[in-house]
Every structure is written in structure tokens, then in C-alpha cells.
Design an enzyme around this catalytic site. Structure first.
Site, PDB file in Angstrom:
ATOM      1  N   THR A   1       0.812  -1.216   0.000  1.00 17.68           N
ATOM      2  CA  THR A   1       0.000   0.000   0.000  1.00 17.68           C
ATOM      3  C   THR A   1       0.845   1.266   0.000  1.00 17.68           C
ATOM      4  O   THR A   1       0.610   2.191  -0.793  1.00 17.68           O
ATOM      5  CB  THR A   1      -0.919   0.015   1.236  1.00 17.68           C
ATOM      6  OG1 THR A   1      -1.575  -1.242   1.370  1.00 17.68           O
ATOM      7  CG2 THR A   1      -1.939   1.123   1.137  1.00 17.68           C
ATOM      8  N   THR A   2       1.822   1.339   0.910  1.00 17.78           N
ATOM      9  CA  THR A   2       2.639   2.551   1.042  1.00 17.78           C
ATOM     10  C   THR A   2       3.396   2.832  -0.249  1.00 17.78           C
ATOM     11  O   THR A   2       3.459   3.982  -0.703  1.00 17.78           O
ATOM     12  CB  THR A   2       3.628   2.398   2.216  1.00 17.78           C
ATOM     13  OG1 THR A   2       2.908   2.035   3.394  1.00 17.78           O
ATOM     14  CG2 THR A   2       4.382   3.694   2.463  1.00 17.78           C
TER      15      THR A   2
ATOM     16  N   HIS B   1      -8.716   0.329   2.433  1.00 23.34           N
ATOM     17  CA  HIS B   1      -8.656  -1.136   2.464  1.00 23.34           C
ATOM     18  C   HIS B   1     -10.059  -1.743   2.343  1.00 23.34           C
ATOM     19  O   HIS B   1     -10.201  -2.968   2.403  1.00 23.34           O
ATOM     20  CB  HIS B   1      -8.035  -1.610   3.780  1.00 23.34           C
ATOM     21  CG  HIS B   1      -6.592  -1.248   3.951  1.00 23.34           C
ATOM     22  ND1 HIS B   1      -5.652  -1.488   2.976  1.00 23.34           N
ATOM     23  CD2 HIS B   1      -5.926  -0.687   4.994  1.00 23.34           C
ATOM     24  CE1 HIS B   1      -4.461  -1.086   3.412  1.00 23.34           C
ATOM     25  NE2 HIS B   1      -4.607  -0.583   4.611  1.00 23.34           N
TER      26      HIS B   1
END
Length: 327
Positions: free
Chosen positions: A71-72, A132
Site C-alpha cells: 500500500t505505502t 482497504h
């Protein structure tokens, strides 16, 4: 009147949450089975607020993932790609801000909801958000607006190890630490924040097959193997492709280097900074662990490999989706 309405809505949410099946969470005392996925109660509230009040724009970009799937990295790449004409390497916001600040969580309502909706409407376009939340539970306005959605998937073996390490670090203090064996049983049963993970992955995968111009499905392992190609692919999907001159001047390579794990982890903001991420404050350094593929082989027993392999075969059979394992 507004405060009364707000109180009534809170009471409705309390009643809803109390009626839902619940299990022990990985980082929360309980997660609740809401719309077929396991979710902490604060995020159920925020999701329902967004369902009623958030208005998506067609220019919005949503970065989506199951937790601990890259994700990051994807947030950093997306921000850099969208803004590749706006900043030089020397004054780039990623040098002083964590990617989660530049691509904030979609569900961020606090305090006066009307003020915050107004603030969202004033954000410069394209607005970048991350979440998410599984595809079927996204706010209707997102699904109806046809804004672009980018999803990143990681092989379940590495996802489990990364999740186990991360959630044990961010859990509520009084919760006992999950052993690897306890966490693995929960993972195999789909009981993890935003799980079942197979439903999460398949929801976005199926939508990317049905609407490839709206949903782009990426694999973490593909990014690791050829990040330059994937950066170019994301830029084309978002409608901001690189010119031939930009390519020849190394803009793609520059973005890939700026957003690399090694560069990001070494930035001061990501070594010592903190961020109010959704419902609690995290240290930025927690988002940068190993970023390896295949680390799971150092943690899995043969019986664990066999069990998870069977689940993958069962859940993804016929979907057309496969995973690169990197032994």
C-alpha cells in the site's frame, strides 16, 4: 437539530454493530462481520457516514489494497505519477511527507461532518484517496462515478507474514500478542481486519476483468520485477502518460528511485515522523519493514505451506488469478 440528528445516527450505528457477529481482531479487541467482511467498529461507522454523504468525482483516484500488500509503495508511486509535472526531485513532497499523508485514507471524518465534506470538495483535483475497504462496500458514489481505482495484490504467504508482524506492533496495548500459529489459523479462516483476504482480492480482480478502464489490478511481485514498466502502465491508466521527451530524460526512472523502499525508508520523515492514520497514531517507520518477496519461506512450516496452498487453490480456482511465490 444537527447534534440531535448526529446522536440518533450514533444510536443507530450502536444498534447495528451490537447485532453483528464478532471475533477477536488482530489489532482490535473485536472485529465485526459487516457486509461479508471483518471490520473494526470505528470503521463501520465511518464507512456508513461516507455512504450517505461522500460525493465522488470522476477525476478521483482511489488506491486500494488488502493490508500489507504494498500500500505505502503504491501510494507513493501514484502521487509521484499524477504530479510528475508539478514537482522537481529537489522540492518533492515525498521528501517531507509520508505517502499516507499525501494519499490520505478515504474514511477520515472527525468532528463536524459538514465542515469536512466541504473541505473534501475543495481539495485540488485529481483527489487521491486510499482505502482497504472491499470493492462491494465502497460508497455508491464511487462506483457510480467511474473514477479510477488502482488495486495492489501480494501473494498470500508474504501477506500473512507482513500482517502478523505489523498488526502485533499496532495492536491496542492490553491485547495479548498473537503467536504465529494463532494468527495463521485466523488468517486461514479469513478472520483478519478487512478479510476474508480471498474475497477482498477477488472482488477487485473480478471488477478489473469486467471494467479494465476503471479498475487496474497490480501485483506486488510484478512491481518488484520491473517497476519502470509498471510506473508507465499506471500513468497511462490514469490518463497522464509520459511524453517521449520525459521518458528519454529519465523521468520514469527518477520516480521509481524516489519511491523505492531504500530511498523512502531512509528519509527523515519516515524514520522519526508520525501520522494520524484512520483511528490511531502510528510511527511512520512501521510502514517500512523489509519489502521483500519470498521472506515467508523463513517462517512457514511444511504443514502451513500445505494448508495455505490448498486454500488458495480452492478459493481462486477458475478465477484466472495466480500468484508468484518466489521461493
Amino acid at each position: 437539530m444537527a447534534s440531535l440528528a448526529w446522536q440518533e445516527q450514533n444510536e443507530e450505528e450502536d444498534k447495528l454493530i451490537s447485532s453483528l457477529p464478532k471475533e477477536r481482531g488482530w489489532s482490535f479487541p473485536y472485529v465485526y462481520l459487516f457486509e461479508h467482511f471483518w471490520c473494526p467498529s470505528p470503521l463501520i461507522r465511518e464507512r456508513n457516514i461516507f455512504q450517505k454523504h461522500f460525493q465522488a468525482k470522476q477525476s478521483d483516484v482511489l488506491v486500494t489494497s488488502f493490508p500489507k500488500s504494498g500500500t505505502t509503495w503504491l501510494k507513493a508511486l501514484t502521487f509521484a505519477i499524477v504530479n510528475h509535472k508539478n514537482f522537481s526531485k529537489e522540492n518533492h513532497p515525498l521528501l517531507t511527507s509520508n505517502p499516507h499523508q499525501l494519499v490520505p485514507p478515504l474514511y477520515t471524518f472527525r468532528g463536524n461532518i459538514h465542515d469536512q465534506i466541504l473541505q473534501l470538495s475543495y481539495m485540488p483535483e485529481p483527489r487521491l484517496f486510499g482505502t482497504h475497504i472491499p470493492f462491494p462496500s465502497l460508497p455508491r458514489s464511487i462506483l457510480e462515478s467511474h473514477c479510477r481505482i488502482i488495486y495492489i495484490c501480494r501473494n498470500p504467504f508474504d501477506t500473512f507474514i507482513s500482517s502478523w508482524a505489523f498488526f502485533n506492533k499496532i495492536k491496542v496495548e492490553h491485547l495479548p500478542t498473537l503467536t504465529k500459529e494463532e494468527a495463521f489459523e485466523m488468517f486461514c479462516n479469513g478472520v483478519i481486519e478487512f478479510g476474508p483476504w480471498w474475497s477482498h482480492i477477488l472482488g477487485y480482480w473480478n471488477e478489473s476483468v469486467a471494467r479494465p478502464n476503471t479498475v487496474l489490478f497490480l501485483k506486488y511481485e510484478d512491481l518488484k520485477e520491473d517497476v519502470n514498466f509498471q510506473v508507465k502502465r499506471v500513468a497511462e491508466f490514469l490518463g497522464c502518460p509520459f511524453t517521449e521527451e520525459e521518458e528519454s530524460n529519465g523521468v520514469i526512472e527518477s520516480i521509481a528511485k524516489l519511491c523505492s523502499f531504500e530511498e523512502m525508508k531512509d528519509m527523515e520523515v519516515n524514520k522519526s515522523g508520525t501520522i494520524n492514520f484512520e483511528i490511531k497514531r502510528f510511527e511512520n517507520k512501521l510502514f517500512f519493514r523489509k519489502a521483500e518477496t519470498g521472506d515467508w519461506v523463513n517462517h512457514f512450516s511444511p504443514s502451513m505451506v500445505e494448508k495455505l496452498s490448498k486454500i488458495i487453490e480452492e478459493k481462486f480456482s477458475g478465477s484466472g488469478l495466480s500468484f508468484k511465490m518466489h521461493y
